[in-house]
Design a protein around this motif. Sequence first.
Motif, PDB file in Angstrom:
ATOM      1  N   THR A 263       0.797  -1.225   0.000  1.00  0.00           N
ATOM      2  CA  THR A 263       0.000   0.000   0.000  1.00  0.00           C
ATOM      3  C   THR A 263       0.832   1.278   0.000  1.00  0.00           C
ATOM      4  N   THR A 264       2.155   1.156   0.092  1.00  0.00           N
ATOM      5  CA  THR A 264       2.997   2.353   0.084  1.00  0.00           C
ATOM      6  C   THR A 264       4.150   2.186  -0.900  1.00  0.00           C
ATOM      7  N   LEU A 265       4.631   3.304  -1.395  1.00  0.00           N
ATOM      8  CA  LEU A 265       5.781   3.270  -2.296  1.00  0.00           C
ATOM      9  C   LEU A 265       7.030   2.802  -1.557  1.00  0.00           C
ATOM     10  N   ALA A 266       7.121   3.084  -0.264  1.00  0.00           N
ATOM     11  CA  ALA A 266       8.269   2.614   0.523  1.00  0.00           C
ATOM     12  C   ALA A 266       8.312   1.084   0.545  1.00  0.00           C
ATOM     13  N   GLU A 267       7.159   0.436   0.656  1.00  0.00           N
ATOM     14  CA  GLU A 267       7.118  -1.031   0.612  1.00  0.00           C
ATOM     15  C   GLU A 267       7.639  -1.545  -0.724  1.00  0.00           C
ATOM     16  N   LEU A 268       7.225  -0.889  -1.793  1.00  0.00           N
ATOM     17  CA  LEU A 268       7.667  -1.292  -3.136  1.00  0.00           C
ATOM     18  C   LEU A 268       9.177  -1.161  -3.264  1.00  0.00           C
ATOM     19  N   LEU A 269       9.725  -0.031  -2.860  1.00  0.00           N
ATOM     20  CA  LEU A 269      11.169   0.186  -2.988  1.00  0.00           C
ATOM     21  C   LEU A 269      11.950  -0.813  -2.146  1.00  0.00           C
ATOM     22  N   ASP A 270      11.447  -1.113  -0.958  1.00  0.00           N
ATOM     23  CA  ASP A 270      12.116  -2.096  -0.109  1.00  0.00           C
ATOM     24  C   ASP A 270      12.098  -3.475  -0.761  1.00  0.00           C
ATOM     25  N   TRP A 271      10.954  -3.852  -1.334  1.00  0.00           N
ATOM     26  CA  TRP A 271      10.833  -5.149  -2.011  1.00  0.00           C
ATOM     27  C   TRP A 271      11.749  -5.222  -3.241  1.00  0.00           C
ATOM     28  N   ALA A 272      11.856  -4.129  -3.999  1.00  0.00           N
ATOM     29  CA  ALA A 272      12.593  -4.136  -5.267  1.00  0.00           C
ATOM     30  C   ALA A 272      14.107  -4.047  -5.101  1.00  0.00           C
ATOM     31  N   LYS A 273      14.580  -3.604  -3.959  1.00  0.00           N
ATOM     32  CA  LYS A 273      16.023  -3.336  -3.814  1.00  0.00           C
ATOM     33  C   LYS A 273      16.902  -4.549  -4.073  1.00  0.00           C
ATOM     34  N   ASP A 274      16.409  -5.742  -3.805  1.00  0.00           N
ATOM     35  CA  ASP A 274      17.203  -6.943  -4.054  1.00  0.00           C
ATOM     36  C   ASP A 274      16.957  -7.533  -5.440  1.00  0.00           C
TER      37      ASP A 274
END
Length: 186
Positions: free
Chosen positions: A105-116
């Motif tokens: 639900t947040t862009l921060a969640e997306l960025l955290d998921w995508a970093k790896d």
Amino acid sequence: MPIVEAHILEGYGPDDKKRLTSALTDAIRFVVPAPDEAITVMLHEYPPENYARGGEQRTPAPALPDPAKLVRAYLDAMEARDLETARSMLAPEFSMTFPGTGPMTTLAELLDWAKDRYRSVAKTYEAVEAFHSEGAAVVYTRGTLSGEWPDGTPFSGIRFIDRFAIRDGRITQQDVWNDIAEVRAQ
């Protein structure tokens, strides 16, 4: 030869009226097997002072943003990591699902998921398609992804499809499909 007449209040700009006549033409083409040039759409405009509903004069509501342009602006902001601009386009109930994830639900969640998954990613668009369905504007984008894996190795040509739902001019849902996992596994 279908002829469609629509009555609207004055106040909509030329681009809004062009979008409206194009959408009405598309709606006719969903049912009637006529070429676009055989479909006539006429807009009749009335000054707001010549219109009342419930005994009260009304003014026209502002036109909603073009959903295809809204989605492209959102994706461009995300690619540029202009997160504040991207966030401003999202509805409070926004959720997104990417391959292998549950709803985020947040862009921060997306960025955290995508970093790896990758260091950077960019999209090349083959098509952006918009239509209306069940009270929402629906936009599909499709094309290919390019970028760098976490170790800096470049990648390109990875297929993607994104589906967006938009209500009241804000993005409520994003669903993403792509072949990143399959390509990376090779």
